[in-house]
Scaffold this motif. Structure first.
Motif, PDB file in Angstrom:
ATOM      1  N   PRO A 151      -1.247   1.114  -6.532  1.00  0.00           N
ATOM      2  CA  PRO A 151      -1.412   1.572  -5.150  1.00  0.00           C
ATOM      3  C   PRO A 151      -1.556   3.088  -5.102  1.00  0.00           C
ATOM      4  N   PRO A 152      -2.124   3.634  -4.036  1.00  0.00           N
ATOM      5  CA  PRO A 152      -2.339   5.084  -3.955  1.00  0.00           C
ATOM      6  C   PRO A 152      -1.028   5.867  -3.964  1.00  0.00           C
ATOM      7  N   GLY A 153      -1.090   7.051  -4.580  1.00  0.00           N
ATOM      8  CA  GLY A 153       0.086   7.901  -4.682  1.00  0.00           C
ATOM      9  C   GLY A 153       0.128   8.976  -3.624  1.00  0.00           C
ATOM     10  N   PRO A 154       1.133   9.856  -3.690  1.00  0.00           N
ATOM     11  CA  PRO A 154       1.284  10.935  -2.706  1.00  0.00           C
ATOM     12  C   PRO A 154       0.041  11.833  -2.662  1.00  0.00           C
ATOM     13  N   GLY A 155      -0.374  12.165  -1.455  1.00  0.00           N
ATOM     14  CA  GLY A 155      -1.486  13.068  -1.271  1.00  0.00           C
ATOM     15  C   GLY A 155      -2.859  12.466  -1.498  1.00  0.00           C
ATOM     16  N   MET A 160       0.825  -1.203   0.000  1.00  0.00           N
ATOM     17  CA  MET A 160       0.000   0.000   0.000  1.00  0.00           C
ATOM     18  C   MET A 160       0.866   1.263   0.000  1.00  0.00           C
ATOM     19  N   ALA A 161       2.080   1.176   0.533  1.00  0.00           N
ATOM     20  CA  ALA A 161       2.990   2.326   0.588  1.00  0.00           C
ATOM     21  C   ALA A 161       3.859   2.447  -0.662  1.00  0.00           C
ATOM     22  N   ALA A 162       3.807   1.460  -1.547  1.00  0.00           N
ATOM     23  CA  ALA A 162       4.744   1.404  -2.680  1.00  0.00           C
ATOM     24  C   ALA A 162       4.590   2.575  -3.646  1.00  0.00           C
ATOM     25  N   GLY A 163       3.397   3.209  -3.693  1.00  0.00           N
ATOM     26  CA  GLY A 163       3.195   4.346  -4.598  1.00  0.00           C
ATOM     27  C   GLY A 163       3.481   5.693  -3.967  1.00  0.00           C
ATOM     28  N   GLY A 164       3.963   5.687  -2.720  1.00  0.00           N
ATOM     29  CA  GLY A 164       4.313   6.941  -2.055  1.00  0.00           C
ATOM     30  C   GLY A 164       3.216   7.541  -1.203  1.00  0.00           C
ATOM     31  N   TRP A 165       2.169   6.761  -0.908  1.00  0.00           N
ATOM     32  CA  TRP A 165       1.063   7.274  -0.091  1.00  0.00           C
ATOM     33  C   TRP A 165       1.528   7.480   1.349  1.00  0.00           C
ATOM     34  N   GLU A 166       1.414   8.704   1.843  1.00  0.00           N
ATOM     35  CA  GLU A 166       1.928   9.034   3.171  1.00  0.00           C
ATOM     36  C   GLU A 166       1.139   8.382   4.309  1.00  0.00           C
ATOM     37  N   ASP A 167      -0.123   8.052   4.065  1.00  0.00           N
ATOM     38  CA  ASP A 167      -0.957   7.505   5.140  1.00  0.00           C
ATOM     39  C   ASP A 167      -0.971   5.981   5.178  1.00  0.00           C
ATOM     40  N   TRP A 176      -2.965   3.606   7.765  1.00  0.00           N
ATOM     41  CA  TRP A 176      -3.995   2.702   7.230  1.00  0.00           C
ATOM     42  C   TRP A 176      -3.749   1.270   7.685  1.00  0.00           C
ATOM     43  N   ALA A 177      -2.497   0.811   7.597  1.00  0.00           N
ATOM     44  CA  ALA A 177      -2.157  -0.565   7.965  1.00  0.00           C
ATOM     45  C   ALA A 177      -2.473  -0.837   9.433  1.00  0.00           C
ATOM     46  N   ALA A 178      -2.232   0.159  10.286  1.00  0.00           N
ATOM     47  CA  ALA A 178      -2.515  -0.023  11.714  1.00  0.00           C
ATOM     48  C   ALA A 178      -4.013  -0.204  11.950  1.00  0.00           C
TER      49      ALA A 178
END
Length: 412
Positions: free
Chosen positions: A252-256, A195-202, A206-208
């Protein structure tokens, strides 16, 4: 043939195949109807022989050429038994379970492994299951059923599957169903890095929050539209995990990135939820919807590996020897099957232990959906006689053939 060779029918995209390979089996043949799944099998294992077409057609493969194979395995179609469907069982043209059992009589494998949906374990199919057990016993096999939860074997979703294993008595004495693993990852633990592979800061936050096991992934059929993660109840469960279940993402989701519910999963993430991982690497062929359908309809590789390893241990005599215990399913079916003529309701009640008349009639009604039941009205009451099994078991004149051709483009 190799000493631990396997022929797999209705192989799908390779979930069971990969798990059995991990357990030490070598595929002599895989048979599959769906062209996209065939492409996936051939892409991942170019050395395997893969037959494409109707598994019940002799034009596709000849079971007699694979006699004495170590293992006959398969995940035959689920719709005849699924709780969400009509549960037509033996009268559903897609039902290949009984046919697969008869295939064991032709091929005489050392062991048989078949898996299906939880619905097959329900009371509705107790007579069907008893017929399967009795038929296998007549062939010299000791068979047992077990409802296995994928989450017990490291797969981060519920996904209950009803599994049949049948072995010759000498091997069955060493067979023990696999034990659950100590820990299964949550959805967040399984998908956090992806989920973090595209640079999504959250992604970490989210995983937690995605701190539970996923609901069962539903692959669906060709009759329905694009990929999504299941029916309404499953979508609610996904929402609680912070996942938008109305479709599948391309990346996967990107930054922002901001979401009202949460991000959608990619097919790669769905595959991880289904049990594919670095330990079970696999690449799926086709467009997004076809890839999703292949993944969603699969038997999770870790579960297949666990069952395959249990069978392999039995072959090698590595487990403690015990007296093999076949499963018992339906006393009413057994009493009817043992009778040579009509059996009165009173006799049937005593023989089966089902003493409540409405319950006896209800269960006779269920049996009649899969078997011909002759009913005789007598002055003293009703009498019953067990007739033929309605399922397709290879008959050349069975209605299954016409129905299959009619609906072929929609069968998956």
């Amino acid at each position: 043939m190799a000493s631990h060779d396997v022929v797999e029918i209705c192989a799908g995209a390779g979930g069971q195949a990969l798990g059995l390979e991990k357990a030490g089996f070598e595929h002599t043949l895989a048979v599959e109807l769906d062209a996209h799944a065939v492409s996936t099998l051939e892409h991942n294992r170019p050395s395997w022989k893969v037959a494409h077409g109707d598994v019940a057609s002799r034009d596709v493969w000849d079971p007699k050429k694979y006699q004495k194979v170590a293992l006959l395995a398969g995940g035959v179609p689920c719709p005849p038994f699924t709780i969400a469907g009509k549960q037509l069982g033996a009268t559903d043209e897609r039902d290949l379970f009984a046919w697969a059992v008869e295939l064991a009589n032709v091929m005489q494998p050392r062991a048989l492994l078949l898996e299906n949906v939880r619905g097959l374990s329900m009371p509705r199919f107790s007579g069907y299951r008893q017929h399967v057990l009795d038929r296998l016993a007549s062939m010299g096999y000791v068979a047992s059923w077990r409802l296995l939860q994928a989450s017990d074997f490291g797969v981060p979703q519920l996904r209950p599957r009803f599994v049949l294993v049948a072995m010759r008595s000498a091997d069955a004495a060493y067979f023990q169903w696999p034990e659950p693993v100590e820990k299964t990852p949550t959805v967040g633990e399984a998908l956090g890095e992806m989920m973090a592979a595209g640079g999504w800061e959250d992604a970490k936050k989210w995983a937690a929050g995605a701190n539970r096991i996923a609901p069962t992934i539903v692959g669906g059929s060709k009759k329905h539209g694009g990929a999504d993660l299941g029916p309404t109840r499953a979508k609610r469960a996904w929402k609680e995990l912070g996942v938008d279940a109305l479709g599948v993402a391309d990346a996967p989701p990107g930054p922002g990135a901001k979401f009202e519910v949460g991000p959608k999963l990619t097919t790669e993430m769905v595959a991880r939820i289904q049990g594919w991982s670095d330990d079970f690497p696999w690449e799926f062929q086709g467009r997004k919807t076809t890839r999703y359908r292949q993944i969603g309809n699969a038997f999770p590789p870790p579960v297949a590996a666990a069952v395959g390893e249990a069978i392999m241990r039995a072959f090698k005599g590595e487990a403690p020897r015990t007296a093999p215990q076949p499963s018992e399913q339906d006393p009413i079916y057994k009493a009817l099957r043992a009778a040579t003529d009509f059996v009165s309701a009173d006799q049937l009640s005593r023989a089966s232990g089902v003493l409540d008349t409405p319950e006896l009639e209800r269960r006779i009604s269920l049996l009649s959906r899969d078997f011909d039941i002759d009913i005789q009205e007598r002055a003293t009451g009703v009498a019953y006689k067990l007739g033929g099994f309605k399922a397709f078991i290879g008959q050349a004149d069975h209605s299954r053939h016409d129905q299959f051709e009619k609906h072929r483009s929609h069968i998956s």
